[in-house]
Design an enzyme around this catalytic site. Structure first.
Site, PDB file in Angstrom:
ATOM      1  N   ARG A  80      -1.929  22.108  46.597  1.00  0.00           N
ATOM      2  CA  ARG A  80      -0.763  21.863  45.743  1.00  0.00           C
ATOM      3  C   ARG A  80      -0.575  23.102  44.863  1.00  0.00           C
ATOM      4  O   ARG A  80      -1.149  23.213  43.777  1.00  0.00           O
ATOM      5  CB  ARG A  80      -0.925  20.608  44.869  1.00  0.00           C
ATOM      6  CG  ARG A  80      -1.236  19.358  45.604  1.00  0.00           C
ATOM      7  CD  ARG A  80      -0.149  18.290  45.809  1.00  0.00           C
ATOM      8  NE  ARG A  80       1.129  18.361  45.275  1.00  0.00           N
ATOM      9  CZ  ARG A  80       1.615  17.515  44.356  1.00  0.00           C
ATOM     10  NH1 ARG A  80       0.793  16.648  43.803  1.00  0.00           N
ATOM     11  NH2 ARG A  80       2.867  17.571  43.968  1.00  0.00           N
ATOM     12  N   ASP A 109       3.259  20.851  35.142  1.00  0.00           N
ATOM     13  CA  ASP A 109       2.316  21.277  36.182  1.00  0.00           C
ATOM     14  C   ASP A 109       1.930  22.736  36.032  1.00  0.00           C
ATOM     15  O   ASP A 109       0.889  23.165  36.520  1.00  0.00           O
ATOM     16  CB  ASP A 109       2.924  21.013  37.557  1.00  0.00           C
ATOM     17  CG  ASP A 109       2.957  19.520  37.822  1.00  0.00           C
ATOM     18  OD1 ASP A 109       3.876  18.852  37.313  1.00  0.00           O
ATOM     19  OD2 ASP A 109       2.032  19.012  38.490  1.00  0.00           O
TER      20      ASP A 109
HETATM   21  C1  LIG Z   1       0.783  15.637  33.388  1.00  0.00           C
HETATM   22  S1  LIG Z   1       0.368  15.990  34.997  1.00  0.00           S
HETATM   23  C2  LIG Z   1       1.462  14.975  35.778  1.00  0.00           C
HETATM   24  C3  LIG Z   1       2.530  15.795  36.400  1.00  0.00           C
HETATM   25  O1  LIG Z   1       2.210  15.885  37.781  1.00  0.00           O
HETATM   26  C4  LIG Z   1       3.224  15.226  38.473  1.00  0.00           C
HETATM   27  O2  LIG Z   1       3.440  15.748  39.727  1.00  0.00           O
HETATM   28  P1  LIG Z   1       2.771  15.025  41.007  1.00  0.00           P
HETATM   29  O3  LIG Z   1       3.012  13.563  40.866  1.00  0.00           O
HETATM   30  O4  LIG Z   1       3.492  15.677  42.155  1.00  0.00           O
HETATM   31  O5  LIG Z   1       1.315  15.394  40.951  1.00  0.00           O
HETATM   32  C5  LIG Z   1       4.428  15.415  37.593  1.00  0.00           C
HETATM   33  O6  LIG Z   1       4.925  16.721  37.675  1.00  0.00           O
HETATM   34  C6  LIG Z   1       3.837  15.128  36.255  1.00  0.00           C
HETATM   35  O7  LIG Z   1       4.542  15.586  35.168  1.00  0.00           O
END
Ligand SMILES: CSC[C@H]1O[C@H](OP(=O)(O)O)[C@H](O)[C@@H]1O
Length: 387
Positions: free
Chosen positions: A98, A250
């Protein structure tokens, strides 16, 4: 519009099982993950015994969310070291799973750095990697507390009088953290202080982290929450129903640009147009001083099927490919599916970290808060060095 919305049934308490834990059964150490692709219908645990299994779990978002990815990445290196796998290979493979979430690479580098230092010093390298992973984990728990504290104080300054109606996007609670999370930890603190009137939960297409995960956490915590389609947020702002937006991040570039779940940037524009505070909540480990500006952030592009299909949780066991899919678009439809978008600093009211609040968002202020953080940041690739 007032409070004519039905307040969803409230549960109680936090997560039933932790989002991630290290275990050492007789057959060898494992990383146990709460499979987030199965929530909220099922609380299923995924046991990772090697790095490829962890990479798959990260890619399928069985484990997700920047801070938790940092913890998982660090334990992934510890797992490779403990089981005699190639640590260099793990250090290479994990961050690529990721690429936007800076914490993943940060956690990997922390554990790999400890491993290599111990190796060079002739001490127990697997033990050093595990100790560093545990340190990353513990720091995130501490960071969550700091963000909740600073965030609650900021809400009090921005919105005197309590009764906050907070809109949030994606999922930023205990499911993405060793502690209670980032933005949702602030909303939870407001709830516990009796200052949260409503949590508006963007469903967050296409993977529905909001409708599935934030709603799951808000219900367990007894918060008054209402789920909405992402497209409905505009009418809430227009109706004066949103007092502040709280989102996670992120990766935050040195200029204060914020990469976060796709749909965050439109919320920032709406918030600015409607004079509503747009607040980003993230640990300093999500600030990447080595990335100069937003345009330099690699935005992960995900499979189009996530948009053109509704995929059902796997029936072949946790972490495997979805067992079925319901087509939404015509067969063969192309889809544009960036996992994140980037909000420019001028649209961000404040960035709340465990080390303090940055507002207005400037390079200097951001670097300053990072320098006061427990771990001083180097400018070379977001390395971390103890003070
Ligand atoms: C505060 S970290 C959570 C952050 O990560 C999420 O992305 P994903 O679900 O693709 O891992 C999203 O951007 C959140 O804000």
């Amino acid at each position: 519009m007032g409070d004519q919305y039905e307040v969803s049934e409230a549960g109680a308490g936090a997560l039933a099982i932790p989002s991630l834990r290290w275990e050492e059964p007789p057959e060898g150490p494992v990383l146990v993950l709460l499979d987030q692709t199965r929530l909220p219908a099922e609380e299923v645990e995924l046991v990772c015994t090697d790095v490829p299994a962890l990479v798959q779990a990260i890619r399928t978002l069985a484990v997700r969310g920047a801070p938790l990815l940092g913890i998982a990445g660090a334990y992934g290196v510890a797992l490779a070291a403990a089981r005699g796998f190639d640590v260099d290979e793990a250090t290479e493979a994990l961050p690529q799973a990721r690429p936007t979430a800076v914490n993943l690479g940060y956690g990997v580098r922390r554990a790999a750095g400890a491993y290599r230092a111990a190796l060079a010093g002739g001490t127990d390298a697997p033990a050093a990697a595990l100790a560093e992973a545990r340190a990353v984990h513990a720091e995130d728990i501490e960071a969550s507390r700091g963000m909740a504290q600073h965030g609650l104080a900021l809400l009090g300054e921005l919105l005197p009088g309590g009764g906050h109606r907070i809109l949030t996007h994606c999922n930023t609670g205990a499911l993405v953290s060793g502690g209670e999370g980032t933005a949702l930890a602030v909303a939870l603190a407001a709830h516990r202080a009796g200052e949260l009137r409503r949590l508006w939960v963007d469903e967050t297409r296409p993977l529905l982290q909001g409708a599935r995960l934030t709603a799951y956490e808000a219900a367990r915590a007894g918060m008054a929450y209402t789920v909405l389609s992402d497209g409905a947020a505009g009418s809430l702002f227009a109706g004066g129903e949103v007092d502040a937006v709280l989102i996670g991040a992120d990766r935050i570039a040195a200029d204060g640009s914020v990469a976060n779940k796709v749909g965050s940037y439109p919320l920032a524009v709406l918030a600015r147009y409607h004079h509503v505070p747009f607040v980003v909540v993230a640990p300093t480990s999500t600030v990447d001083l080595a990335t100069e500006e937003g345009a330099d952030i690699e935005v992960e592009q995900r499979p189009g099927q996530e948009v053109t299909e509704f995929s059902l949780p796997s029936a072949q066991g946790p972490g495997t490919a979805a067992s079925g899919a319901i087509p939404v678009a015509p067969l063969g439809a192309q889809a544009y599916n960036p996992a994140f978008d980037v909000t420019p600093p001028e649209l961000v009211t404040a960035i709340v970290t465990e080390a303090g609040v940055v507002s207005p968002v400037t390079r200097e202020a951001l670097a300053g808060v990072c320098s006061t953080s427990r771990w001083r940041k180097s400018r070379s690739g977001n390395g971390m060095m103890a003070k």
